[in-house]
Design an enzyme around this catalytic site. Structure first.
Site, PDB file in Angstrom:
ATOM      1  N   GLU A 134      66.846  63.809  -0.885  1.00 17.48           N
ATOM      2  CA  GLU A 134      67.026  63.526  -2.312  1.00 17.48           C
ATOM      3  C   GLU A 134      68.335  64.120  -2.826  1.00 17.48           C
ATOM      4  O   GLU A 134      69.047  63.491  -3.627  1.00 17.48           O
ATOM      5  CB  GLU A 134      65.850  64.076  -3.120  1.00 17.48           C
ATOM      6  N   SER A 232      59.406  68.840   0.633  1.00 15.14           N
ATOM      7  CA  SER A 232      59.778  69.899  -0.302  1.00 15.14           C
ATOM      8  C   SER A 232      58.635  70.246  -1.238  1.00 15.14           C
ATOM      9  O   SER A 232      58.313  71.434  -1.431  1.00 15.14           O
ATOM     10  CB  SER A 232      60.996  69.461  -1.130  1.00 15.14           C
TER      11      SER A 232
END
Length: 335
Positions: A134, A232
């Protein structure tokens, strides 16, 4: 009776598991396979969960890390939910590859924010983890040097921003709420005029799952997070549990990874799942505890989620589910 199972109370976090962005990304792959047939190529893991990836592989999805691994083809190429740098769709167009974008709309929101800040003359500070897809995708929306990555409060202290240029910040969507708050406070203390996001960048699913863990963690002897080590948001759930005082907090992908020596003698255990982990893996963990304990399961709900995201226009007429983001059961994957 001597062989009676010891009692165990399981506090089951809600919300947990799949979010709307993950639902949407998986459906894009499934519906592309229905509409165009196999193979369908996916750049990077569609979401960070090995079970999901293996299940989609069985249906005909082919996962690659870069577009140059894909042969000349008219079959669809799908970008993962984490988002990609602008160079990736540009390369796809240059090769005349038909591509579908499964980027989570909340990640796309961060991309657009960064672009707006850049157009208005701001230097962008991105709070996030180096190397995460990301972060790579968000930094790749702007020219080299237009974004500076901030990972820690120490990075704030060491930062030398471009002279005479105003600053704005944005964040990765899957960060720890507490860590990010500390970094933002440090940024605002050092740069009082820094421009904040119009709306919180950490996504609703990350926020809700962390809040549920904060509620449960002080009440249990141990907590299990079901998720992938490269996820994450799953890693942050484990960290949140530890900081909230939970004596044992573990991240596992499957029930077979449970270390029973660590859970021996416990009376209360919490279970949650990262946003890319299907609920059937949670059921698998509960079943594993039920083999060893007389379990009582209590759901602890801290929020209700009703957010849905539209599918890409070209796939909407292929969807046969009652809702565009309704859960579809994944087939059993190979161990």
């Amino acid at each position: 009776m001597a062989d009676a199972k010891p009692p165990l109370t399981i506090l089951l976090a809600a919300p947990r598991g799949f979010c709307a962005g993950v639902d949407r990304a998986i459906q894009i792959v499934e519906l592309a396979l229905e509409r165009y047939g196999a193979p369908v190529y996916v750049r990077h893991e569609i979401v960070h969960n090995r079970y999901v990836v293996d299940s989609l592989k069985q249906k005909g999805a082919v996962f690659v890390e870069e577009l140059d691994e894909i042969p000349e083809t008219g079959q669809p190429v799908i970008f993962s939910a984490h988002g990609v740098p602008k160079s990736v769709p540009a390369d796809a167009r240059a090769r005349n590859l038909f591509h579908l974008d499964a980027t989570c709309p909340l990640v796309t929101k961060v991309h657009r924010e960064a672009e707006v800040h850049h157009r208005r003359g701001f230097h962008v500070l991105l709070i996030g983890h180096a190397g995460h897809p990301e972060v790579i995708g968000t930094m790749g929306q702007l020219p080299d040097g237009a974004v500076t990555l901030i990972e820690t409060i120490a990075d704030v202290a060491a930062l030398t921003p471009p002279s005479g240029q105003p600053l704005a910040y944005t964040t990765q969507t899957t960060l720890s709420l507490d860590d990010t708050h500390g970094i933002v406070e440090a940024l605002q203390a050092r740069f009082p005029d820094i421009r904040a996001p119009h709306k919180e960048d950490i996504c609703y699913a990350t926020t809700n799952r962390q809040m549920a863990v904060k509620r449960i963690a002080p009440e249990v002897d141990g907590l299990v997070v079901v998720g992938a080590p490269n996820s994450s948001n799953s890693q942050r759930l484990r960290e949140v549990a530890e900081r909230a005082g939970c004596p044992i907090a573990v991240l596992i992908q499957r029930a077979t990874e449970l270390d029973w020596t660590r859970f021996a003698g416990l009376r209360r255990v919490g279970i949650t799942a990262g946003a890319s982990a299907p609920d059937l893996l949670v059921d698998e963990v509960i079943a594993a505890f039920a083999e060893r304990y007389a379990i009582t399961v209590e759901t602890v709900r801290t929020a209700d989620e009703s957010i849905t995201f539209n599918l890409p226009r070209g796939l909407r007429d292929t969807a046969d589910a009652p809702s565009e983001t309704g859960r579809r059961p994944l087939p059993p994957a190979a161990e």
